[in-house]
Design a protein around this motif. Structure first.
Motif, short mmCIF file in Angstrom:
data_model
loop_
_atom_site.label_atom_id
_atom_site.label_comp_id
_atom_site.label_asym_id
_atom_site.label_seq_id
_atom_site.Cartn_x
_atom_site.Cartn_y
_atom_site.Cartn_z
N GLU A 150 0.82 -1.32 -0.11
CA GLU A 150 -0.12 0.05 -0.19
C GLU A 150 0.80 1.15 -0.08
N ALA A 157 0.96 4.13 -3.07
CA ALA A 157 0.43 5.21 -2.68
C ALA A 157 1.86 6.43 -3.13
N LYS A 178 1.59 6.67 -6.88
CA LYS A 178 0.37 7.44 -7.38
C LYS A 178 0.70 8.83 -7.13
N ARG A 179 1.18 9.11 -6.19
CA ARG A 179 1.60 10.67 -5.68
C ARG A 179 2.64 10.98 -6.92
N SER A 197 -4.89 9.06 -11.64
CA SER A 197 -6.03 9.14 -11.25
C SER A 197 -6.43 8.15 -10.15
N VAL A 198 -7.83 8.02 -9.69
CA VAL A 198 -8.38 7.21 -9.04
C VAL A 198 -8.48 5.88 -9.41
N ALA A 199 -8.88 5.89 -10.91
CA ALA A 199 -9.13 4.88 -11.82
C ALA A 199 -7.83 3.95 -11.92
N ASP A 200 -6.81 4.58 -11.82
CA ASP A 200 -5.49 3.78 -12.09
C ASP A 200 -4.95 3.23 -10.66
N GLU A 201 -5.62 3.53 -9.92
CA GLU A 201 -5.08 3.01 -8.48
C GLU A 201 -5.12 1.44 -8.38
N ARG A 204 -1.57 -0.77 -7.79
CA ARG A 204 -1.42 -1.61 -6.84
C ARG A 204 -1.49 -2.98 -7.28
#
Length: 123
Positions: A8, A12, A15-16, A21-25, A29
């Motif tokens: 996680e 994170a 992602k930062r 985007s949230v869709a790519d999260e 992961r």
């Protein structure tokens, strides 16, 4: 810190760093999970040393570049000065370079292998 917590944290960070985007999260992961699994399997470990978190992040980023989730900057292949011409490399060759690069991590992982794990012979 447990391996799921490390996954996680690595996801994170990626992602930062790439403003995903949230869709790519979910994809991020999953790629981190794949990288960590490969590291743990290669090193015959149940834990992920903190020093290998950056290696897992690099592997995951390479996978995401290969999947074009993370944009790869165009690489210049040639520059002409008279009447100014700039040619760029094909993005498919960048993706192939990324796929080949994933194999290079084996040497970085060698130091963290548990004793008694034989090194893979070169074909």
């Amino acid at each position: 810190m447990t391996v799921p917590e490390q996954i996680e944290r690595i996801a994170a960070g990626i992602k930062r760093a790439h403003s995903l985007s949230v869709a790519d999260e979910v994809m991020v992961r999953r790629r981190v999970q794949m990288a960590v699994t490969r590291i743990l399997s290669s090193c015959n470990r149940d834990d992920l040393p903190e020093e290998l978190e950056i290696v897992a992040a690099q592997m995951a980023e390479d996978m995401l570049r290969d999947d074009t989730v993370i944009e790869t900057p165009q690489q210049v292949s040639s520059v002409t000065r008279g009447d100014t011409s700039i040619s760029y490399r094909d993005k498919t060759s960048n993706a192939k370079a990324t796929r080949d690069y994933l194999q290079d991590y084996e040497d970085m992982l060698w130091r963290y292998r548990k004793p008694g794990v034989p090194r893979r012979e070169e074909p």
